[in-house]
Design a protein around this motif. Structure first.
Motif, PDB file in Angstrom:
ATOM      1  N   SER A 143       9.511   9.667 -47.639  1.00  0.00           N
ATOM      2  CA  SER A 143      10.302   8.844 -46.737  1.00  0.00           C
ATOM      3  C   SER A 143       9.524   8.547 -45.475  1.00  0.00           C
ATOM      4  O   SER A 143       8.554   9.208 -45.140  1.00  0.00           O
ATOM      5  N   GLU A 184      18.770   6.677 -48.124  1.00  0.00           N
ATOM      6  CA  GLU A 184      17.686   7.653 -48.254  1.00  0.00           C
ATOM      7  C   GLU A 184      16.879   7.387 -49.528  1.00  0.00           C
ATOM      8  O   GLU A 184      15.648   7.446 -49.528  1.00  0.00           O
ATOM      9  N   ARG A 198      19.527  13.039 -40.584  1.00  0.00           N
ATOM     10  CA  ARG A 198      18.701  13.271 -41.774  1.00  0.00           C
ATOM     11  C   ARG A 198      17.223  12.956 -41.531  1.00  0.00           C
ATOM     12  O   ARG A 198      16.415  12.967 -42.448  1.00  0.00           O
ATOM     13  N   LEU A 231      15.812  10.201 -40.912  1.00  0.00           N
ATOM     14  CA  LEU A 231      15.345   8.903 -41.401  1.00  0.00           C
ATOM     15  C   LEU A 231      15.096   7.946 -40.238  1.00  0.00           C
ATOM     16  O   LEU A 231      14.336   6.989 -40.360  1.00  0.00           O
TER      17      LEU A 231
END
Length: 351
Positions: free
Chosen positions: A2, A285, A320, A322
């Motif tokens: 990611s 995600e 998270r 992100l």
């Protein structure tokens, strides 16, 4: 693996769903004053969303009693919102098929000044007979021809933005010299569709080049994506195959997945995702891990869905890891997205 996501929302009337204006919390008149759009963009800015896009077409909305039959000009709406925001990027749709390239680039450059370096534009084309009839300048053309012309428009726009060097304005009051004419250049541009001598009537924009975005809605648009800083990939169906097509085309722009979402209690039929925030965060995600650089959310209802995006989804994505910390100070859209300010191609050329 990611990566830090780019986040964006779309402004389209009362929302991407055609019945969004019917919501009990929606004042239909606020659609046409710009207040509804302003409220949505300010909410997005407060949450740390990177930019907003604004929908526009040359065709008039259908004149039906059940639909809002008017739409604000996207460039004008972005200019209306710019002074009331200070961090979020503003990217209006500009259809280039029937508009003059010289005026397109000047308008986008002006928006970059009004927004203090937060502007871009979503280049779009039109193949419809209705739009051709509204403008009355030429017959409708095939998609391949319109996108080929759009690429010329993007190219000449960047050249015209470079036609003024950054230090061309000197404002030397004692000598009466306000510009250095040696730092203003002719572009002498010719294409099969138009020719422009230049220079621009607007000095070089704060970002050098405002961002260029393209929605990858067709194979022809995919080719034009090679000229963009950002591309929007509509819908999540077949994402891996479509990302492979983007990579095969050797595109270097940031790729954002563009999905319509319904997270509130408003209309949800026909959207890409309708459901809870946790489930959408899981999808985001996964999309990020698949290789998209960002997510472009198209709220079904601005009044119902943008607060959920701003107050629930964005904090969850940040939790998270992100998303990075929200940008708390004014900066250019290029800086915000990690894009370099382009060098001026004419600097020192003496042209």
């Amino acid at each position: 693996m990611s990566r830090r996501l780019i986040t964006a929302i779309e402004i389209d009337g009362a929302g991407s769903h055609p019945d969004a204006w019917r919501g009990a919390s929606v004042d239909p008149s606020a659609i046409l004053t710009g207040e509804l759009a302003l409220r949505a963009v300010q909410r997005a800015e407060a949450a740390g969303i990177d930019f907003a896009t604004f929908v526009d077409t040359l065709e008039a909305p259908a004149d039906e009693p059940s639909r809002v039959s008017a739409r604000l000009d996207a460039l004008g709406l972005a200019a209306r919102i710019a002074p009331s925001t200070d961090r979020i990027g503003l990217i209006p749709t500009v259809t280039v098929t029937h508009t003059e390239p010289f005026h397109v680039q000047a308008s986008v450059a002006t928006l970059d000044y009004v927004s203090a370096g937060r502007a871009g534009w979503l280049a779009e084309v039109s193949t419809s007979a209705e739009a051709a009839a509204v403008i009355g300048r030429r017959e409708p053309a095939e998609a391949a021809d319109t996108w080929r012309e759009a690429r010329y428009v993007v190219d000449v726009s960047r050249r015209l933005w470079d036609s003024w060097e950054d230090d061309a304005i000197i404002r030397d009051a004692p000598t009466g010299r306000f510009i250095d004419r040696d730092r203003i250049h002719y572009v002498d541009y010719s294409s099969p569709a138009f020719s422009i001598k230049g220079p621009s009537i607007v000095p070089r924009p704060p970002q050098g080049h405002p961002l260029v975005a393209v929605r990858l809605s067709s194979a022809e648009a995919l080719q034009a994506g090679a000229d963009a800083d950002l591309v929007l990939l509509p819908g999540a169906t077949g994402l891996d195959d479509r990302l492979a097509e983007v990579r095969a085309a050797s595109l270097t722009p940031r790729v954002l997945l563009s999905v319509s979402v319904a997270l509130g209690d408003g209309p949800a039929a026909g959207v890409d995702y309708a459901g809870g925030v946790e489930e959408l965060a899981d999808l985001v995600e996964g999309w990020n891990a698949a290789g998209v650089d960002g997510i472009h959310l198209r709220p079904a209802s601005l009044e119902l869905d943008v607060p959920v995006i701003a107050e629930q989804l964005v904090p969850l994505l940040r939790e998270r890891r992100l998303l990075g910390p929200a940008v708390e100070r004014a900066t250019s859209l290029r800086n915000r997205l990690g894009l370099k300010r382009p060098a001026n191609r004419y600097a020192g050329s003496g042209r």
